[in-house]
Design a protein around this motif. Structure first.
Motif, PDB file in Angstrom:
ATOM      1  N   LEU A 176       0.818  -1.207   0.000  1.00 13.92           N
ATOM      2  CA  LEU A 176       0.000   0.000   0.000  1.00 13.92           C
ATOM      3  C   LEU A 176       0.857   1.265   0.000  1.00 13.92           C
ATOM      4  O   LEU A 176       0.537   2.235  -0.694  1.00 13.92           O
ATOM      5  N   ILE A 177       1.935   1.246   0.760  1.00 15.31           N
ATOM      6  CA  ILE A 177       2.811   2.422   0.826  1.00 15.31           C
ATOM      7  C   ILE A 177       3.501   2.651  -0.515  1.00 15.31           C
ATOM      8  O   ILE A 177       3.568   3.784  -1.006  1.00 15.31           O
ATOM      9  N   PHE A 178       4.020   1.572  -1.126  1.00 12.43           N
ATOM     10  CA  PHE A 178       4.653   1.715  -2.437  1.00 12.43           C
ATOM     11  C   PHE A 178       3.659   2.259  -3.455  1.00 12.43           C
ATOM     12  O   PHE A 178       3.972   3.161  -4.233  1.00 12.43           O
ATOM     13  N   SER A 179       2.442   1.712  -3.453  1.00  8.22           N
ATOM     14  CA  SER A 179       1.420   2.159  -4.394  1.00  8.22           C
ATOM     15  C   SER A 179       1.044   3.616  -4.149  1.00  8.22           C
ATOM     16  O   SER A 179       0.852   4.387  -5.099  1.00  8.22           O
ATOM     17  N   LEU A 180       0.949   4.013  -2.901  1.00 15.85           N
ATOM     18  CA  LEU A 180       0.619   5.392  -2.560  1.00 15.85           C
ATOM     19  C   LEU A 180       1.691   6.360  -3.037  1.00 15.85           C
ATOM     20  O   LEU A 180       1.382   7.397  -3.642  1.00 15.85           O
ATOM     21  N   VAL A 181       2.949   6.021  -2.803  1.00 15.18           N
ATOM     22  CA  VAL A 181       4.045   6.903  -3.200  1.00 15.18           C
ATOM     23  C   VAL A 181       4.115   7.022  -4.724  1.00 15.18           C
ATOM     24  O   VAL A 181       4.235   8.130  -5.261  1.00 15.18           O
ATOM     25  N   VAL A 182       4.013   5.901  -5.419  1.00 13.77           N
ATOM     26  CA  VAL A 182       4.062   5.941  -6.884  1.00 13.77           C
ATOM     27  C   VAL A 182       2.862   6.693  -7.436  1.00 13.77           C
ATOM     28  O   VAL A 182       2.995   7.492  -8.368  1.00 13.77           O
ATOM     29  N   ALA A 241       4.863  -1.126  -9.108  1.00 18.15           N
ATOM     30  CA  ALA A 241       5.325  -0.848  -7.748  1.00 18.15           C
ATOM     31  C   ALA A 241       4.870  -1.929  -6.768  1.00 18.15           C
ATOM     32  O   ALA A 241       5.635  -2.356  -5.900  1.00 18.15           O
ATOM     33  N   VAL A 242       3.630  -2.380  -6.914  1.00 18.84           N
ATOM     34  CA  VAL A 242       3.125  -3.425  -6.029  1.00 18.84           C
ATOM     35  C   VAL A 242       3.878  -4.735  -6.266  1.00 18.84           C
ATOM     36  O   VAL A 242       4.262  -5.431  -5.314  1.00 18.84           O
ATOM     37  N   LEU A 243       4.108  -5.081  -7.515  1.00 19.39           N
ATOM     38  CA  LEU A 243       4.868  -6.297  -7.809  1.00 19.39           C
ATOM     39  C   LEU A 243       6.301  -6.197  -7.296  1.00 19.39           C
ATOM     40  O   LEU A 243       6.847  -7.168  -6.754  1.00 19.39           O
ATOM     41  N   LEU A 244       6.910  -5.042  -7.438  1.00 16.30           N
ATOM     42  CA  LEU A 244       8.265  -4.837  -6.928  1.00 16.30           C
ATOM     43  C   LEU A 244       8.293  -4.943  -5.400  1.00 16.30           C
ATOM     44  O   LEU A 244       9.205  -5.559  -4.837  1.00 16.30           O
ATOM     45  N   SER A 245       7.292  -4.392  -4.743  1.00 16.88           N
ATOM     46  CA  SER A 245       7.252  -4.500  -3.283  1.00 16.88           C
ATOM     47  C   SER A 245       7.022  -5.940  -2.841  1.00 16.88           C
ATOM     48  O   SER A 245       7.536  -6.359  -1.801  1.00 16.88           O
ATOM     49  N   LEU A 246       6.260  -6.698  -3.623  1.00 13.65           N
ATOM     50  CA  LEU A 246       6.088  -8.121  -3.312  1.00 13.65           C
ATOM     51  C   LEU A 246       7.402  -8.878  -3.429  1.00 13.65           C
ATOM     52  O   LEU A 246       7.702  -9.753  -2.618  1.00 13.65           O
TER      53      LEU A 246
END
Length: 89
Positions: free
Chosen positions: A25-31, A57-62
């Motif tokens: 969620l944080i990665f998605s929010l920032v992007v 971004a979500v896939l990268l954070s995963l």
């Protein structure tokens, strides 16, 4: 099993869900914020332009946080299975 045990179990489950979803969620929010700023500056209002970077971004954070997420889920499940005898009485 009394009400206090059920509330504690529910709190642990909610805390676990929040912990494992927070990085994505944080990665998605920032992007999303960065893309929105770029769209506002360049006046390009295309909805799909914000969608693809968020997915990436979500896939990268995963990929980055996957081992940690798996560890948290495994610890919660192990704790749940270990204490199942306390929950069914």
């Amino acid at each position: 099993m009394n009400q206090g045990d059920i509330i504690t179990l529910a709190q642990d489950a909610i805390k676990t869900v929040l912990m494992i979803s927070a990085p994505m969620l944080i990665f998605s929010l920032v992007v999303g914020l960065i893309v929105s700023i770029i769209q506002a500056v360049t006046q390009i209002q295309e909805a799909t332009l914000a969608f693809v970077p968020k997915i990436i971004a979500v896939l990268l954070s995963l990929v980055i946080f996957g081992p940690w997420i798996l560890q948290v889920i495994t610890e919660f499940t192990t704790n749940l299975i270990t204490n199942v005898s306390l929950y069914i009485r």
